[in-house]
Design a protein around this motif. Structure first.
Motif, PDB file in Angstrom:
ATOM      1  N   LYS A 198       0.845  -1.198   0.000  1.00 12.55           N
ATOM      2  CA  LYS A 198       0.000   0.000   0.000  1.00 12.55           C
ATOM      3  C   LYS A 198       0.879   1.245   0.000  1.00 12.55           C
ATOM      4  O   LYS A 198       1.969   1.252   0.575  1.00 12.55           O
ATOM      5  CB  LYS A 198      -0.893   0.005   1.243  1.00 12.55           C
ATOM      6  N   GLN A 199       0.391   2.298  -0.635  1.00 13.28           N
ATOM      7  CA  GLN A 199       1.103   3.583  -0.685  1.00 13.28           C
ATOM      8  C   GLN A 199       1.437   4.046   0.726  1.00 13.28           C
ATOM      9  O   GLN A 199       0.591   4.011   1.615  1.00 13.28           O
ATOM     10  CB  GLN A 199       0.209   4.661  -1.337  1.00 13.28           C
ATOM     11  N   GLY A 200       2.671   4.441   0.916  1.00 12.16           N
ATOM     12  CA  GLY A 200       3.062   5.043   2.191  1.00 12.16           C
ATOM     13  C   GLY A 200       3.167   4.084   3.359  1.00 12.16           C
ATOM     14  O   GLY A 200       3.395   4.490   4.500  1.00 12.16           O
ATOM     15  N   MET A 201       3.022   2.808   3.056  1.00 12.49           N
ATOM     16  CA  MET A 201       2.966   1.788   4.105  1.00 12.49           C
ATOM     17  C   MET A 201       4.232   1.750   4.973  1.00 12.49           C
ATOM     18  O   MET A 201       4.177   1.512   6.171  1.00 12.49           O
ATOM     19  CB  MET A 201       2.783   0.448   3.407  1.00 12.49           C
ATOM     20  N   TYR A 202       5.379   1.978   4.333  1.00 13.35           N
ATOM     21  CA  TYR A 202       6.641   1.886   5.078  1.00 13.35           C
ATOM     22  C   TYR A 202       7.396   3.219   5.106  1.00 13.35           C
ATOM     23  O   TYR A 202       8.578   3.257   5.394  1.00 13.35           O
ATOM     24  CB  TYR A 202       7.548   0.826   4.456  1.00 13.35           C
ATOM     25  N   GLY A 203       6.727   4.295   4.758  1.00 13.01           N
ATOM     26  CA  GLY A 203       7.413   5.585   4.717  1.00 13.01           C
ATOM     27  C   GLY A 203       8.137   5.769   3.398  1.00 13.01           C
ATOM     28  O   GLY A 203       7.900   5.021   2.441  1.00 13.01           O
ATOM     29  N   ALA A 204       9.058   6.714   3.385  1.00 18.66           N
ATOM     30  CA  ALA A 204       9.651   7.156   2.116  1.00 18.66           C
ATOM     31  C   ALA A 204      10.456   6.071   1.400  1.00 18.66           C
ATOM     32  O   ALA A 204      10.474   6.004   0.178  1.00 18.66           O
ATOM     33  CB  ALA A 204      10.534   8.373   2.373  1.00 18.66           C
ATOM     34  N   PHE A 205      11.117   5.195   2.139  1.00 15.84           N
ATOM     35  CA  PHE A 205      12.080   4.323   1.459  1.00 15.84           C
ATOM     36  C   PHE A 205      11.458   3.239   0.588  1.00 15.84           C
ATOM     37  O   PHE A 205      12.128   2.666  -0.264  1.00 15.84           O
ATOM     38  CB  PHE A 205      13.110   3.747   2.437  1.00 15.84           C
ATOM     39  N   SER A 206      10.163   2.979   0.755  1.00 15.08           N
ATOM     40  CA  SER A 206       9.538   1.954  -0.085  1.00 15.08           C
ATOM     41  C   SER A 206       8.918   2.538  -1.358  1.00 15.08           C
ATOM     42  O   SER A 206       8.504   1.787  -2.246  1.00 15.08           O
ATOM     43  CB  SER A 206       8.467   1.211   0.708  1.00 15.08           C
ATOM     44  N   LYS A 207       8.880   3.872  -1.453  1.00 19.71           N
ATOM     45  CA  LYS A 207       8.256   4.581  -2.595  1.00 19.71           C
ATOM     46  C   LYS A 207       8.604   3.979  -3.967  1.00 19.71           C
ATOM     47  O   LYS A 207       7.712   3.782  -4.786  1.00 19.71           O
ATOM     48  CB  LYS A 207       8.663   6.064  -2.602  1.00 19.71           C
ATOM     49  N   PRO A 208       9.895   3.716  -4.228  1.00 20.48           N
ATOM     50  CA  PRO A 208      10.252   3.249  -5.575  1.00 20.48           C
ATOM     51  C   PRO A 208       9.519   1.965  -6.013  1.00 20.48           C
ATOM     52  O   PRO A 208       9.389   1.720  -7.213  1.00 20.48           O
ATOM     53  CB  PRO A 208      11.761   2.988  -5.475  1.00 20.48           C
ATOM     54  N   LEU A 209       9.029   1.177  -5.062  1.00 17.93           N
ATOM     55  CA  LEU A 209       8.380  -0.094  -5.429  1.00 17.93           C
ATOM     56  C   LEU A 209       6.852  -0.064  -5.281  1.00 17.93           C
ATOM     57  O   LEU A 209       6.181  -1.054  -5.540  1.00 17.93           O
ATOM     58  CB  LEU A 209       8.945  -1.239  -4.573  1.00 17.93           C
ATOM     59  N   GLU A 210       6.327   1.096  -4.892  1.00 18.84           N
ATOM     60  CA  GLU A 210       4.891   1.182  -4.571  1.00 18.84           C
ATOM     61  C   GLU A 210       3.980   1.318  -5.786  1.00 18.84           C
ATOM     62  O   GLU A 210       3.296   2.312  -5.939  1.00 18.84           O
ATOM     63  CB  GLU A 210       4.643   2.370  -3.634  1.00 18.84           C
ATOM     64  N   GLU A 211       3.989   0.345  -6.649  1.00 18.30           N
ATOM     65  CA  GLU A 211       3.027   0.309  -7.756  1.00 18.30           C
ATOM     66  C   GLU A 211       2.481  -1.114  -7.816  1.00 18.30           C
ATOM     67  O   GLU A 211       2.899  -1.959  -7.046  1.00 18.30           O
ATOM     68  CB  GLU A 211       3.703   0.679  -9.079  1.00 18.30           C
ATOM     69  N   SER A 212       1.522  -1.321  -8.734  1.00 17.76           N
ATOM     70  CA  SER A 212       0.953  -2.669  -8.839  1.00 17.76           C
ATOM     71  C   SER A 212       1.695  -3.494  -9.871  1.00 17.76           C
ATOM     72  O   SER A 212       2.267  -2.939 -10.815  1.00 17.76           O
ATOM     73  CB  SER A 212      -0.515  -2.576  -9.240  1.00 17.76           C
ATOM     74  N   ASN A 213       1.646  -4.799  -9.703  1.00 19.86           N
ATOM     75  CA  ASN A 213       2.262  -5.683 -10.690  1.00 19.86           C
ATOM     76  C   ASN A 213       1.585  -5.517 -12.043  1.00 19.86           C
ATOM     77  O   ASN A 213       0.395  -5.202 -12.120  1.00 19.86           O
ATOM     78  CB  ASN A 213       2.159  -7.133 -10.229  1.00 19.86           C
TER      79      ASN A 213
END
Ligand SMILES: N=C(N)NCCCC[C@H](N)C(=O)O
Ligand SMILES: O=C(O)CCC(=O)C(=O)O
Ligand SMILES: [Fe+2]
Length: 330
Positions: free
Chosen positions: A117-132
């Protein structure tokens, strides 16, 4: 700590699977035998085959069949799900787009990651936060792969229980905050065959995937039955083949398990070269810690390795993002 292994051991894990959820599993003779084989394989090679894993052979083959059908589609069809930074590094990459140690790899692939989910882990997960991005063709592709991913996740969790015991930890060492909510990575890969079209007698064999280690805990490799291409490096630097053994997965240890085990187990270097004239398909499932897990050597492993911590801790998701961002030039 790899050794000068000359071949990769094969382990029948069915006794472990029969008892994996039993609190007293460690006392079972069959389980103890599997655990000791896992320990030896992880210490000596960091690689092993598993049989008796319970995933139907028909599904394993079907996964490779739909993969082959996808890669044989025209390029225009495949780039409909093109990977980019904007797609969260999820989707299709053409041959030469993935880079290992500065050199383009001779493979094409679809990369998938667990949804987040968007913002789930804060800024560092942003690059992977899209759907397959799943292909629409073949039509059953997404459903089949998701069923397969679920089975691989269950299987990996059970093997990790055996590995936890092998490290003389408790069976649930890799549950909870470490890997109770495991992040998974899934790569659907195709390696073109060698062509002799230019009239050369000895075709040059380009590296399908350069020498690397995997990033997480445990990898399950589902490779074509008839081509030997995966090679594993032993302590002297010799490349030992991991030929296909029908009905098995090739398993190997990732960087996070090396840290957790304080180096008792190594994330062994491996590479892929397809010297065959045939196109080779491989589907690799990576079982990884929780995305935000802070990974440190286990106390029990520090004790077993002389009392000093050999590695700095790492946040798994940060390790993954830094790898993913350097795998592509775009
Ligand atoms: N998720 C995993 N483990 N992927 C393995 C790919 C290895 C090649 C990659 N270019 C690299 O240099 O790591
Ligand atoms: O193609 C293979 O056999 C292994 C691929 C691999 O090592 C990887 O994707 O990490
Ligand atoms: Fe790998």
């Amino acid at each position: 700590m790899a050794t000068d292994f000359k071949s990769i051991p094969l382990i029948d894990i069915s006794p472990l699977l029969a008892k994996w959820d039993d609190l007293n599993m460690a006392e079972d003779e069959g389980v103890a035998e599997v655990v000791s084989k896992l320990d030896r394989a992880c210490r000596e090679a960091g690689f092993f085959y598993v049989k008796g894993h319970g995933i139907p052979d028909s599904l394993i083959k079907e996964v490779r069949n739909v993969t082959r059908r996808f890669f044989h589609l025209p390029y225009e069809e495949k780039i409909k799900i093109k990977l980019s930074a904007a797609t969260g590094y999820r989707g299709y990459q053409r041959i030469g787009e993935n880079i290992t140690k500065g050199i383009p790899d001779m493979h094409e692939a679809i990369d998938c990651y667990r949804e987040m989910k968007q913002g789930m882990y804060g800024a560092f997960s942003k690059p992977l936060e899209e759907s397959n991005q799943w292909p629409i063709n073949p039509p059953n592709f997404k459903q089949l792969m998701e069923e397969y991913i679920n089975l691989c996740t269950d299987l990996s969790r059970k093997i990790m229980r055996g590995i936890a015991l092998a490290l003389s930890g408790s069976a649930d060492e890799f549950e909870g905050e470490r890997a109770g909510d495991p992040f998974w990575v899934f790569r659907i890969i195709g390696y073109p065959g060698v062509s002799r079209a230019n009239g050369e007698d000895t075709p040059t064999n380009d590296i399908g995937c350069g020498a690397h280690t995997d990033y997480g805990l445990l990898t399950l490799v589902n490779q074509d039955d008839d081509i030997t291409a995966l090679q594993v490096r032993n302590l002297s630097g010799e490349w030992i083949s991991a030929p296909p053994i029908p009905g098995t997965f090739v398993c190997n240890i990732g960087d996070m398990l090396k840290i957790l085990s304080n180096g008792l187990y190594e994330s062994t270097l491996h590479r892929v070269t397809n010297n065959s004239p045939k196109y080779r398909v491989c589907v690799a499932y990576f079982y990884e810690p929780n995305f935000d897990a802070a990974i440190e050597p286990l106390d029990i492993c520090i004790q077993r390795t002389g009392g000093t911590k050999k590695f700095e801790g790492a946040v798994y998701g940060k390790h993954l993002v830094s790898k993913v961002q350097t795998n592509f030039v775009m």
